[in-house]
Each structure stands twice: as C-alpha cells, then as structure tokens.
Design a protein around this motif. Structure first.
Motif, PDB file in Angstrom:
ATOM      1  N   LEU A   1      15.765  54.472  37.228  1.00  0.00           N
ATOM      2  CA  LEU A   1      15.714  53.809  36.447  1.00  0.00           C
ATOM      3  C   LEU A   1      14.427  53.265  35.184  1.00  0.00           C
ATOM      4  CD1 LEU A   1      18.254  51.035  35.677  1.00  0.00           C
ATOM      5  CD2 LEU A   1      16.489  49.642  37.139  1.00  0.00           C
ATOM      6  N   THR A   2      13.078  54.279  35.952  1.00  0.00           N
ATOM      7  CA  THR A   2      12.528  53.311  34.790  1.00  0.00           C
ATOM      8  C   THR A   2      12.326  55.182  33.760  1.00  0.00           C
ATOM      9  OG1 THR A   2      10.696  52.670  36.902  1.00  0.00           O
ATOM     10  CG2 THR A   2       9.801  53.923  34.706  1.00  0.00           C
ATOM     11  N   LEU A   3      12.738  55.854  33.985  1.00  0.00           N
ATOM     12  CA  LEU A   3      12.456  56.902  33.535  1.00  0.00           C
ATOM     13  C   LEU A   3      14.181  57.324  32.633  1.00  0.00           C
ATOM     14  CD1 LEU A   3      12.064  60.276  32.970  1.00  0.00           C
ATOM     15  CD2 LEU A   3      13.038  60.379  34.388  1.00  0.00           C
ATOM     16  N   LEU A   4      15.258  56.431  33.412  1.00  0.00           N
ATOM     17  CA  LEU A   4      16.195  55.548  32.097  1.00  0.00           C
ATOM     18  C   LEU A   4      15.848  54.500  31.148  1.00  0.00           C
ATOM     19  CD1 LEU A   4      19.367  55.970  34.581  1.00  0.00           C
ATOM     20  CD2 LEU A   4      18.891  57.372  32.970  1.00  0.00           C
ATOM     21  N   MET A   5      14.782  53.502  31.532  1.00  0.00           N
ATOM     22  CA  MET A   5      14.368  52.884  30.836  1.00  0.00           C
ATOM     23  C   MET A   5      13.848  53.785  29.709  1.00  0.00           C
ATOM     24  SD  MET A   5      13.358  50.171  33.143  1.00  0.00           S
ATOM     25  CE  MET A   5      12.358  49.171  32.121  1.00  0.00           C
ATOM     26  N   LEU A   6      12.842  54.207  29.638  1.00  0.00           N
ATOM     27  CA  LEU A   6      12.506  54.766  29.396  1.00  0.00           C
ATOM     28  C   LEU A   6      12.562  55.822  28.218  1.00  0.00           C
ATOM     29  CD1 LEU A   6       8.863  56.313  31.254  1.00  0.00           C
ATOM     30  CD2 LEU A   6       8.909  54.672  29.374  1.00  0.00           C
ATOM     31  N   ARG A   7      13.311  57.228  28.680  1.00  0.00           N
ATOM     32  CA  ARG A   7      14.438  57.091  27.255  1.00  0.00           C
ATOM     33  C   ARG A   7      15.722  56.422  27.699  1.00  0.00           C
ATOM     34  NH1 ARG A   7      20.340  59.714  29.550  1.00  0.00           N
ATOM     35  NH2 ARG A   7      20.840  57.022  29.644  1.00  0.00           N
ATOM     36  N   ASN A   8      16.130  55.257  27.103  1.00  0.00           N
ATOM     37  CA  ASN A   8      17.192  54.997  25.838  1.00  0.00           C
ATOM     38  C   ASN A   8      15.802  54.080  25.269  1.00  0.00           C
ATOM     39  OD1 ASN A   8      18.759  55.245  27.646  1.00  0.00           O
ATOM     40  ND2 ASN A   8      19.885  53.418  28.707  1.00  0.00           N
ATOM     41  N   ALA A   9      14.548  53.743  24.987  1.00  0.00           N
ATOM     42  CA  ALA A   9      13.541  53.103  24.647  1.00  0.00           C
ATOM     43  C   ALA A   9      13.046  54.320  23.588  1.00  0.00           C
ATOM     44  CB  ALA A   9      12.289  52.603  25.352  1.00  0.00           C
ATOM     45  N   TYR A  10      13.096  55.183  23.591  1.00  0.00           N
ATOM     46  CA  TYR A  10      13.797  55.991  22.966  1.00  0.00           C
ATOM     47  C   TYR A  10      14.255  56.576  21.921  1.00  0.00           C
ATOM     48  CZ  TYR A  10      12.099  60.837  20.894  1.00  0.00           C
ATOM     49  OH  TYR A  10      11.585  62.528  20.011  1.00  0.00           O
ATOM     50  N   LEU A  11      15.582  56.439  22.751  1.00  0.00           N
ATOM     51  CA  LEU A  11      16.391  56.445  21.773  1.00  0.00           C
ATOM     52  C   LEU A  11      16.675  55.378  20.749  1.00  0.00           C
ATOM     53  CD1 LEU A  11      18.682  58.515  24.206  1.00  0.00           C
ATOM     54  CD2 LEU A  11      17.748  59.040  21.795  1.00  0.00           C
ATOM     55  N   ARG A  12      15.734  54.009  20.826  1.00  0.00           N
ATOM     56  CA  ARG A  12      16.021  53.039  20.072  1.00  0.00           C
ATOM     57  C   ARG A  12      16.823  51.834  20.486  1.00  0.00           C
ATOM     58  NH1 ARG A  12      13.207  53.809  14.917  1.00  0.00           N
ATOM     59  NH2 ARG A  12      13.257  55.836  14.606  1.00  0.00           N
TER      60      ARG A  12
END
Length: 60
Positions: free
Chosen positions: A24-35
C-alpha cells in the motif's frame, strides 16, 4: 518470492521496496507521483474505507 523475503534478495529494486514498506505504501507513492494530491482521491483509487485508510496512514 514472498513479500516478506524482499529484503534478502540480490535485486536492488527488491531491497529498496523492502525499505519503503508494504504494497500500500508503494501504491501511495506511485499515485502521488501521478499527481493524486487529495485524501479522497487516494481513498477512491484504493477502494478501501476511510477509517482503514486513516489507520494505514498513521502507520507510515
């Protein structure tokens, strides 16, 4: 390979993921990168309830 065994891998990417935390942390970082910037945006993308997501954020 199990998620818990990522830290012992010879792959540098796998070891980095072990430092970042769980999926979930990895997904959160990815989504934050995708704005994705707002709490509601993250919550709707993950499809989890508000209190589960808040509890998860408290762990990071």
């Amino acid at each position: 390979m199990k998620w818990q065994g990522m830290g012992e891998s010879s792959c540098s990417i796998a070891r980095s993921l072990a430092v970042i935390g769980d999926r979930l942390t990895l997904l959160m970082l990815r989504n934050a990168y995708l704005r994705t910037r707002r709490f509601d945006g993250f919550q709707s993308q993950f499809g989890i309830t508000r209190h589960v997501f808040v509890d998860r954020l408290k762990m990071t």
